[in-house]
Design an enzyme around this catalytic site. Structure first.
Site, short mmCIF file in Angstrom:
data_model
loop_
_atom_site.label_atom_id
_atom_site.label_comp_id
_atom_site.label_asym_id
_atom_site.label_seq_id
_atom_site.Cartn_x
_atom_site.Cartn_y
_atom_site.Cartn_z
N TYR A 34 0.88 -1.43 -0.02
CA TYR A 34 -0.26 -0.26 0.44
C TYR A 34 0.95 0.83 0.49
O TYR A 34 0.35 2.31 0.38
CB TYR A 34 -0.98 0.01 1.17
CG TYR A 34 -2.01 -0.96 1.15
CD1 TYR A 34 -3.43 -1.48 0.52
CD2 TYR A 34 -1.82 -1.86 1.87
CE1 TYR A 34 -4.30 -2.09 0.53
CE2 TYR A 34 -2.11 -3.43 2.05
CZ TYR A 34 -3.68 -3.65 1.91
OH TYR A 34 -4.78 -4.22 1.51
N HIS A 77 -4.18 6.06 -0.58
CA HIS A 77 -4.83 6.52 0.66
C HIS A 77 -3.52 6.66 1.60
O HIS A 77 -3.74 6.55 2.47
CB HIS A 77 -5.73 4.64 0.71
CG HIS A 77 -6.95 4.84 1.89
ND1 HIS A 77 -7.60 5.69 1.88
CD2 HIS A 77 -7.04 3.19 2.12
CE1 HIS A 77 -8.72 5.21 2.56
NE2 HIS A 77 -8.72 3.68 2.91
N TYR A 106 -4.51 -0.83 9.82
CA TYR A 106 -5.06 -0.65 8.55
C TYR A 106 -5.54 0.55 9.18
O TYR A 106 -6.46 1.19 10.01
CB TYR A 106 -5.91 -1.43 8.34
CG TYR A 106 -5.09 -2.62 7.33
CD1 TYR A 106 -4.55 -3.13 6.38
CD2 TYR A 106 -4.73 -4.09 8.57
CE1 TYR A 106 -3.26 -3.61 5.44
CE2 TYR A 106 -3.97 -5.10 7.64
CZ TYR A 106 -3.31 -4.72 6.69
OH TYR A 106 -2.95 -5.72 5.81
N ASN A 135 -9.21 1.18 8.43
CA ASN A 135 -10.52 0.86 9.59
C ASN A 135 -10.40 1.72 10.91
O ASN A 135 -11.02 1.20 11.15
CB ASN A 135 -11.46 0.29 9.12
CG ASN A 135 -11.62 0.20 6.97
OD1 ASN A 135 -11.66 1.15 6.72
ND2 ASN A 135 -11.92 -0.92 6.37
N ASP A 147 -6.17 11.31 3.49
CA ASP A 147 -6.55 11.22 1.82
C ASP A 147 -8.48 11.51 1.62
O ASP A 147 -8.77 11.87 3.23
CB ASP A 147 -6.74 10.44 0.74
CG ASP A 147 -7.71 8.87 0.88
OD1 ASP A 147 -7.41 8.57 2.93
OD2 ASP A 147 -8.34 8.05 0.71
N ASN A 150 -13.61 5.60 6.69
CA ASN A 150 -13.82 5.14 7.80
C ASN A 150 -12.38 5.19 8.82
O ASN A 150 -12.30 4.80 9.38
CB ASN A 150 -13.14 3.21 7.56
CG ASN A 150 -14.20 3.05 6.32
OD1 ASN A 150 -15.71 3.77 6.89
ND2 ASN A 150 -14.22 2.23 5.18
#
Length: 188
Positions: A14, A19, A65, A67, A92, A113
């Site tokens: 990632y 993100h 993560y 969330n 973001d 989230n």
């Protein structure tokens, strides 16, 4: 004391996605400070304490993560005894065109989230946010897929200057306060 947290997802998979722009901006601030992010087991973050002007600052990225970033952020605030009012979250934002930077305190989460998780664990929405516009996905692309894709080649060309501008905005918040920093950022 302030805590500046860049949101994103952990891992190389990632690292260069839309993100993870929060992580990217923390890297710029860390490099400017001469510090090095180190794993912080007690808070499930990578963090470093630095001085910016007169302020002592904790720069951090979450090891969880997006969330579930609220848990590590809350642990970081508790560990360093930072009031949530002195939390600055870099994230973001699909609702802003690519390259648009906006500062604000509080407000809604706009379906983000990571912000929802932080609001839930801290019990407040009144932290400061630096919203980094990534734009809407083209055509009918799913927003969840879009945010997890790397920036386009054109965006990658502009990204370094935008990250520097975002780092300037964070430093301005710490040096001259949110109101003046917001005016300076939004007038460019």
């Amino acid at each position: 004391m302030y805590a500046v947290v860049g949101l994103g997802n952990p891992g190389e998979k990632y690292a260069r996605t839309r993100h993870n722009v929060g992580h990217m901006l923390i890297d710029v601030l860390t490099a400017r400070s001469g510090g090095t992010l180190k794993g912080h087991r007690a808070t499930n973050t990578h963090a470093v304490g630095v001085r910016m002007g007169e302020e002592r600052i904790i720069l951090a990225t979450s090891d969880s993560y997006m969330n579930t970033s609220g848990g590590p952020v809350k642990k970081l605030l508790d560990y360093y005894k930072v009031d949530p009012e002195n939390l600055i979250v870099i994230h973001d934002d699909l609702d802003l065109p690519f390259g648009t930077l906006k500062l604000k305190r509080g407000g809604g989460e706009g379906g983000h989230n990571g912000l929802k998780s932080i609001t839930s664990t801290t019990g407040t929405k009144s932290y400061i946010r630096l919203r980094f516009g990534i734009g809407r996905p083209p055509g009918g692309q799913d927003p969840a897929d879009y945010v997890l894709r790397p920036f386009s080649s054109d965006e990658r060309t502009d990204l370094p200057a935008l990250l520097e501008r975002g780092a300037d905005a964070i430093e301005d918040v710490l040096a001259i306060g949110l109101d003046k920093a917001t005016t300076r950022l939004h007038s460019h």
